[in-house]
Motif scaffolding. Structure first.
Motif, PDB file in Angstrom:
ATOM      1  N   PRO A  37      46.964  37.315  40.782  1.00  0.00           N
ATOM      2  CA  PRO A  37      47.381  38.120  39.625  1.00  0.00           C
ATOM      3  C   PRO A  37      47.080  37.446  38.280  1.00  0.00           C
ATOM      4  O   PRO A  37      46.612  38.096  37.347  1.00  0.00           O
ATOM      5  CB  PRO A  37      48.886  38.292  39.811  1.00  0.00           C
ATOM      6  N   VAL A  38      47.320  36.145  38.186  1.00  0.00           N
ATOM      7  CA  VAL A  38      47.041  35.427  36.938  1.00  0.00           C
ATOM      8  C   VAL A  38      45.539  35.366  36.699  1.00  0.00           C
ATOM      9  O   VAL A  38      45.065  35.581  35.584  1.00  0.00           O
ATOM     10  CB  VAL A  38      47.679  34.016  36.937  1.00  0.00           C
ATOM     11  N   ALA A  39      44.775  35.098  37.745  1.00  0.00           N
ATOM     12  CA  ALA A  39      43.314  35.044  37.623  1.00  0.00           C
ATOM     13  C   ALA A  39      42.756  36.381  37.173  1.00  0.00           C
ATOM     14  O   ALA A  39      41.866  36.441  36.308  1.00  0.00           O
ATOM     15  CB  ALA A  39      42.683  34.628  38.951  1.00  0.00           C
ATOM     16  N   GLY A  40      43.258  37.473  37.731  1.00  0.00           N
ATOM     17  CA  GLY A  40      42.801  38.802  37.333  1.00  0.00           C
ATOM     18  C   GLY A  40      43.122  39.102  35.879  1.00  0.00           C
ATOM     19  O   GLY A  40      42.296  39.641  35.139  1.00  0.00           O
ATOM     20  N   CYS A  41      44.322  38.727  35.472  1.00  0.00           N
ATOM     21  CA  CYS A  41      44.749  38.918  34.083  1.00  0.00           C
ATOM     22  C   CYS A  41      43.854  38.115  33.137  1.00  0.00           C
ATOM     23  O   CYS A  41      43.372  38.628  32.128  1.00  0.00           O
ATOM     24  CB  CYS A  41      46.214  38.481  33.951  1.00  0.00           C
ATOM     25  N   MET A  42      43.607  36.859  33.474  1.00  0.00           N
ATOM     26  CA  MET A  42      42.764  36.001  32.630  1.00  0.00           C
ATOM     27  C   MET A  42      41.344  36.545  32.549  1.00  0.00           C
ATOM     28  O   MET A  42      40.752  36.613  31.467  1.00  0.00           O
ATOM     29  CB  MET A  42      42.728  34.577  33.182  1.00  0.00           C
TER      30      MET A  42
END
Length: 106
Positions: A37-42
């Motif tokens: 989720p964090v990677a996708g957001c970034m």
């Protein structure tokens, strides 16, 4: 690994091109240990805020960085190398995306 260290390590591992930048960035970030989720957001924020030329510059930088070396560096040394990209906007966008997405729990 320290969260900020992980952020700079992940940024150093980025690579990609055109429309597939986002998926390549996301894969690179997840392989560096950042949650999906964090990677996708970034990745979403970086593709929206950086030009294609900037993403290519970041990818070239990433090719010269070995994650094992980054794991042994101090935060100050990582910051110096990351800023050596020569584009303060790249540093700002990657840092803001990483911290913002991590804090939001993306």
């Amino acid at each position: 690994m320290k969260p900020v260290l992980t952020l700079f390590t992940a940024a150093a591992l980025l690579a990609g091109c055109a429309a597939s930048y986002e998926s390549r960035i996301e894969r690179s970030l997840t392989s560096a240990g950042i949650s999906r989720p964090v990677a996708g957001c970034m990745a979403d924020q970086m593709v929206d805020r950086l030009s294609t030329a900037q993403l290519k510059r970041l990818a070239r930088f990433a090719k010269g960085v070995d994650r094992r070396d980054v794991d042994r560096m101090s935060l100050r040394e990582i910051q110096k190398r990351f800023q050596a990209i020569g584009d303060p906007e790249i540093v700002e966008v990657v840092t803001r995306a990483g911290l913002g997405c991590a804090l939001m729990g993306a």
